[in-house]
Design a protein around this motif. Structure first.
Motif, mmCIF file in Angstrom:
data_model
loop_
_atom_site.group_PDB
_atom_site.id
_atom_site.type_symbol
_atom_site.label_atom_id
_atom_site.label_comp_id
_atom_site.label_asym_id
_atom_site.label_seq_id
_atom_site.Cartn_x
_atom_site.Cartn_y
_atom_site.Cartn_z
ATOM 1 N N ALA A 255 33.014 21.312 45.179
ATOM 2 C CA ALA A 255 33.699 20.998 46.428
ATOM 3 C C ALA A 255 32.811 21.421 47.595
ATOM 4 C CB ALA A 255 35.046 21.708 46.518
ATOM 5 N N ARG A 256 32.740 20.577 48.601
ATOM 6 C CA ARG A 256 31.968 20.895 49.798
ATOM 7 C C ARG A 256 32.708 21.928 50.646
ATOM 8 N NH1 ARG A 256 32.533 15.292 52.274
ATOM 9 N NH2 ARG A 256 34.519 15.639 51.205
ATOM 10 N N VAL A 257 31.988 22.835 51.245
ATOM 11 C CA VAL A 257 32.577 23.792 52.191
ATOM 12 C C VAL A 257 32.576 23.142 53.566
ATOM 13 C CG1 VAL A 257 32.359 26.054 53.275
ATOM 14 C CG2 VAL A 257 31.856 25.778 50.837
ATOM 15 N N LEU A 258 33.764 22.933 54.112
ATOM 16 C CA LEU A 258 33.894 22.231 55.383
ATOM 17 C C LEU A 258 33.903 23.170 56.577
ATOM 18 C CD1 LEU A 258 36.650 19.654 54.379
ATOM 19 C CD2 LEU A 258 34.167 19.377 54.299
ATOM 20 N N GLY A 259 34.267 24.416 56.370
ATOM 21 C CA GLY A 259 34.381 25.355 57.469
ATOM 22 C C GLY A 259 33.103 26.124 57.713
ATOM 23 N N LYS A 260 32.934 26.589 58.932
ATOM 24 C CA LYS A 260 31.783 27.409 59.285
ATOM 25 C C LYS A 260 32.006 28.861 58.902
ATOM 26 C CE LYS A 260 28.940 28.774 63.266
ATOM 27 N NZ LYS A 260 28.739 28.644 64.727
ATOM 28 N N HIS A 261 33.248 29.313 58.999
ATOM 29 C CA HIS A 261 33.544 30.732 58.809
ATOM 30 C C HIS A 261 34.260 31.033 57.501
ATOM 31 C CE1 HIS A 261 32.361 31.578 62.937
ATOM 32 N NE2 HIS A 261 33.122 30.583 63.339
ATOM 33 N N HIS A 262 34.830 30.024 56.860
ATOM 34 C CA HIS A 262 35.656 30.274 55.684
ATOM 35 C C HIS A 262 35.257 29.362 54.532
ATOM 36 C CE1 HIS A 262 38.638 32.946 57.579
ATOM 37 N NE2 HIS A 262 38.348 32.264 58.668
ATOM 38 N N TRP A 263 35.614 29.801 53.330
ATOM 39 C CA TRP A 263 35.412 28.986 52.141
ATOM 40 C C TRP A 263 36.559 27.979 52.075
ATOM 41 C CZ3 TRP A 263 30.770 29.465 50.169
ATOM 42 C CH2 TRP A 263 30.098 30.697 50.241
ATOM 43 N N VAL A 264 36.444 26.940 52.872
ATOM 44 C CA VAL A 264 37.520 25.962 53.020
ATOM 45 C C VAL A 264 37.007 24.580 52.647
ATOM 46 C CG1 VAL A 264 37.014 25.649 55.479
ATOM 47 C CG2 VAL A 264 39.258 25.010 54.609
ATOM 48 N N THR A 265 37.871 23.785 51.999
ATOM 49 C CA THR A 265 37.530 22.421 51.644
ATOM 50 C C THR A 265 38.772 21.553 51.784
ATOM 51 O OG1 THR A 265 36.421 21.056 49.961
ATOM 52 C CG2 THR A 265 37.991 22.727 49.168
ATOM 53 N N SER A 266 38.690 20.300 51.357
ATOM 54 C CA SER A 266 39.822 19.384 51.519
ATOM 55 C C SER A 266 40.703 19.376 50.276
ATOM 56 C CB SER A 266 39.316 17.961 51.782
ATOM 57 O OG SER A 266 38.570 17.482 50.679
ATOM 58 N N MET A 267 41.987 19.090 50.476
ATOM 59 C CA MET A 267 42.931 19.002 49.361
ATOM 60 C C MET A 267 43.915 17.862 49.623
ATOM 61 S SD MET A 267 45.267 21.989 47.599
ATOM 62 C CE MET A 267 46.352 22.245 49.014
ATOM 63 N N HIS A 268 44.288 17.148 48.560
ATOM 64 C CA HIS A 268 45.208 16.025 48.660
ATOM 65 C C HIS A 268 46.241 16.086 47.526
ATOM 66 C CE1 HIS A 268 41.865 14.479 51.091
ATOM 67 N NE2 HIS A 268 42.725 13.630 51.631
ATOM 68 N N ASP A 269 47.381 15.452 47.766
ATOM 69 C CA ASP A 269 48.365 15.099 46.736
ATOM 70 C C ASP A 269 48.793 16.287 45.874
ATOM 71 O OD1 ASP A 269 48.073 12.521 47.686
ATOM 72 O OD2 ASP A 269 46.616 11.961 46.150
ATOM 73 N N VAL A 270 49.535 17.208 46.471
ATOM 74 C CA VAL A 270 50.056 18.368 45.745
ATOM 75 C C VAL A 270 51.421 17.998 45.181
ATOM 76 C CG1 VAL A 270 50.626 20.812 45.863
ATOM 77 C CG2 VAL A 270 48.862 19.861 47.372
ATOM 78 N N SER A 271 51.569 18.092 43.857
ATOM 79 C CA SER A 271 52.826 17.673 43.258
ATOM 80 C C SER A 271 53.087 18.427 41.962
ATOM 81 C CB SER A 271 52.829 16.166 42.975
ATOM 82 O OG SER A 271 51.858 15.840 41.994
ATOM 83 N N PHE A 272 54.338 18.453 41.567
ATOM 84 C CA PHE A 272 54.720 18.969 40.259
ATOM 85 C C PHE A 272 54.823 17.785 39.306
ATOM 86 C CE2 PHE A 272 56.518 22.532 42.798
ATOM 87 C CZ PHE A 272 55.838 23.564 42.178
ATOM 88 N N GLY A 273 53.970 17.745 38.302
ATOM 89 C CA GLY A 273 53.987 16.643 37.367
ATOM 90 C C GLY A 273 53.210 15.461 37.900
ATOM 91 N N PRO A 274 53.112 14.401 37.102
ATOM 92 C CA PRO A 274 52.374 13.196 37.521
ATOM 93 C C PRO A 274 52.952 12.603 38.800
ATOM 94 C CG PRO A 274 52.864 13.142 35.168
ATOM 95 C CD PRO A 274 53.632 14.286 35.733
ATOM 96 N N LEU A 275 52.074 12.107 39.658
ATOM 97 C CA LEU A 275 52.484 11.545 40.934
ATOM 98 C C LEU A 275 53.057 10.142 40.727
ATOM 99 C CD1 LEU A 275 52.553 11.860 44.016
ATOM 100 C CD2 LEU A 275 50.240 10.920 44.078
ATOM 101 N N THR A 276 54.296 9.933 41.154
ATOM 102 C CA THR A 276 54.945 8.629 41.044
ATOM 103 C C THR A 276 55.261 8.097 42.433
ATOM 104 O OG1 THR A 276 57.182 9.557 40.947
ATOM 105 C CG2 THR A 276 55.986 9.333 38.856
ATOM 106 N N GLN A 277 55.573 6.805 42.503
ATOM 107 C CA GLN A 277 55.900 6.188 43.780
ATOM 108 C C GLN A 277 57.131 6.820 44.399
ATOM 109 O OE1 GLN A 277 53.823 3.899 45.020
ATOM 110 N NE2 GLN A 277 54.961 3.783 46.968
ATOM 111 N N ALA A 278 58.115 7.161 43.583
ATOM 112 C CA ALA A 278 59.353 7.755 44.089
ATOM 113 C C ALA A 278 59.126 9.149 44.660
ATOM 114 C CB ALA A 278 60.394 7.809 42.970
#
Length: 434
Positions: free
Chosen positions: A213-236
């Motif tokens: 993962a790329r470090v996006l922040g200058k001061h912190h070990w921060v990167t991007s995150m998407h699609d946080v879910s419990f179980g497989p992601l469904t349309q509903a």
């Protein structure tokens, strides 16, 4: 430098701001003469109540216990200058050191859990075979951070990727010449963790078998995150899934006891999962937590995001305010999700913090030179295992029957370390600079 007040965050939680220089008595001349050791050094991190992991190091000739924190930068130590401090562990005493040099700068660090006044000095700091002479550090002379009154550590050792906000003094990583280090916590209750100073794998092996993962922040070990879910992601599920679209920012922080997330995101997650039984009887039925970090899917089993509250007597209500899923009755020996609430917007979206639960399942390498983080699966003894198996990304860290036999992780809320203790984030603006 100027004072930056910590913003008030929902759930009575905020994160720290930057330092205000109040007085400069003297300037020190030549400092930071360091001895860096090329060999890798693996340091044990002692476990207290599964929410504090600390290691021993020396300031002068004095052995001090410190929490090694990827969410901050400076070396801050509880010292005998603090007349009114509680000292559950031995503080640093400059009068017993022949290598101490006074600077005289007094700073006010503004934390969400309370202000801290400290004085800058220079000392010889030793971690294993690594030595930094004339290392800049800060002695606490007054504070209102309640967690420090009972903590098993006397120092916060910042191992962030860059200089502190508005500061040009070398961090300990810079002084040691360490450009790469790794953190991993063993999964067993009460088990130790490890901080490895130096590389744990060749660049070729790492690129072939670890996630990146790329470090996006200058001061912190921060990167991007998407699609946080419990179980497989469904349309509903999509209306209840945090970090869709442009996504969120996630700080990988070894100094935070739980997973921290925005209040809105936690509300969304709560709609995806059935209630957790107080006796943990439905732990084996709970889904896997899934999230995508810089394009790669990660998973955490129920044992990683469920905790069992333990302890003797709850002496204060404030600790419970950092927990989003607060029980109606403050019982002990009950199960609940291991989340904290933190509401903060960054240039890369709403801020999350992956704390200690993440490091129990992912051996994480921080590379200052390449500005990258590398993730391997953590073996029972914390050695890095391939993230990918047979050419496929190994993202299914499902909770096996043997993993669930021991039940969830037992944690004492009085000992928890919130992000407001371990991170130095400038929250003066509506959009924070990470």
């Amino acid at each position: 430098m100027r004072l930056v007040s910590a913003a008030a965050l929902a759930g009575s939680l905020s994160v720290s701001g930057r330092a205000l220089v109040l007085r400069r008595d003297s300037e020190a001349a030549a400092h930071n003469n360091s001895v860096a050791v090329a060999k890798t050094y693996r340091q044990e991190l002692h476990n207290f109540q599964n929410v504090q992991y600390f290691g021993d190091f020396k300031i002068g000739d004095q052995v001090i216990s410190g929490i090694f924190d990827t969410g901050s930068f400076e070396l801050l130590v509880r010292s005998t200058r603090c007349d009114h401090c509680a000292h559950p562990t031995a503080p640093y005493d400059r009068t017993k050191s022949d290598t101490y040099t006074k600077n005289g700068t007094v700073a006010k660090h503004v934390y969400g859990s309370g202000p801290c006044i400290s004085m800058q000095g220079y000392e010889t700091v030793t971690v294993g075979p690594m030595v930094s002479e004339g290392q800049s550090f800060w002695e606490i002379i007054r504070h209102e951070i309640h967690a420090l009154d009972s903590a098993k550590f006397a120092a916060i050792v910042g191992i962030g990727p860059n200089f502190a906000y508005g500061n040009t003094d070398k961090t300990l990583l810079m002084s040691f010449g360490v450009t790469e280090f790794s953190v991993c916590l063993q999964r067993g209750a009460g088990a130790s963790g490890y901080l490895t100073w130096g590389p744990t794998a060749s660049a070729e092996h790492r690129d072939a078998h670890f996630a990146k993962a790329r470090v996006l922040g200058k001061h912190h070990w921060v990167t991007s995150m998407h699609d946080v879910s419990f179980g497989p992601l469904t349309q509903a599920m999509k209306p209840f899934v945090p970090c869709t679209g442009k996504g969120c920012a996630v700080i990988i922080d070894s100094g935070t006891s739980l997973i921290a997330a925005p209040g809105l995101a936690l509300q969304q997650l709560s709609k995806q999962i059935e209630p957790i039984m107080e006796d943990c009887s439905n732990l084996h039925k709970l889904p896997t937590l899934r999230f995508t970090i810089d394009g790669t899917e990660f998973t955490l089993p129920p044992k990683a995001y469920v905790m069992r509250i333990t302890g003797a007597v709850m002496e204060a209500d404030s600790v419970w305010d950092i927990l989003f899923f607060k029980p109606k009755l403050r019982k002990l020996n009950m199960c609940m999700p291991a989340f904290m609430q933190i509401d903060m917007m960054s240039q890369n979206g709403p801020v999350w913090i992956m704390g200690m639960p993440f490091f129990r399942y992912y051996h994480t390498t921080f590379d200052r030179t390449a500005k990258e983080m590398h993730f391997a699966r953590a073996s029972p003894d914390c050695s890095p295992q391939p993230f990918r198996v047979d050419g496929e990304e190994k993202t299914q860290l499902l909770a096996t029957d043997s993993d669930l036999d021991d039940g969830p992780m037992d944690m004492d809320p009085k000992a928890m370390v919130p992000p407001s203790l371990s991170s130095l984030i400038d929250t003066s603006a509506s959009i924070v600079d990470l």
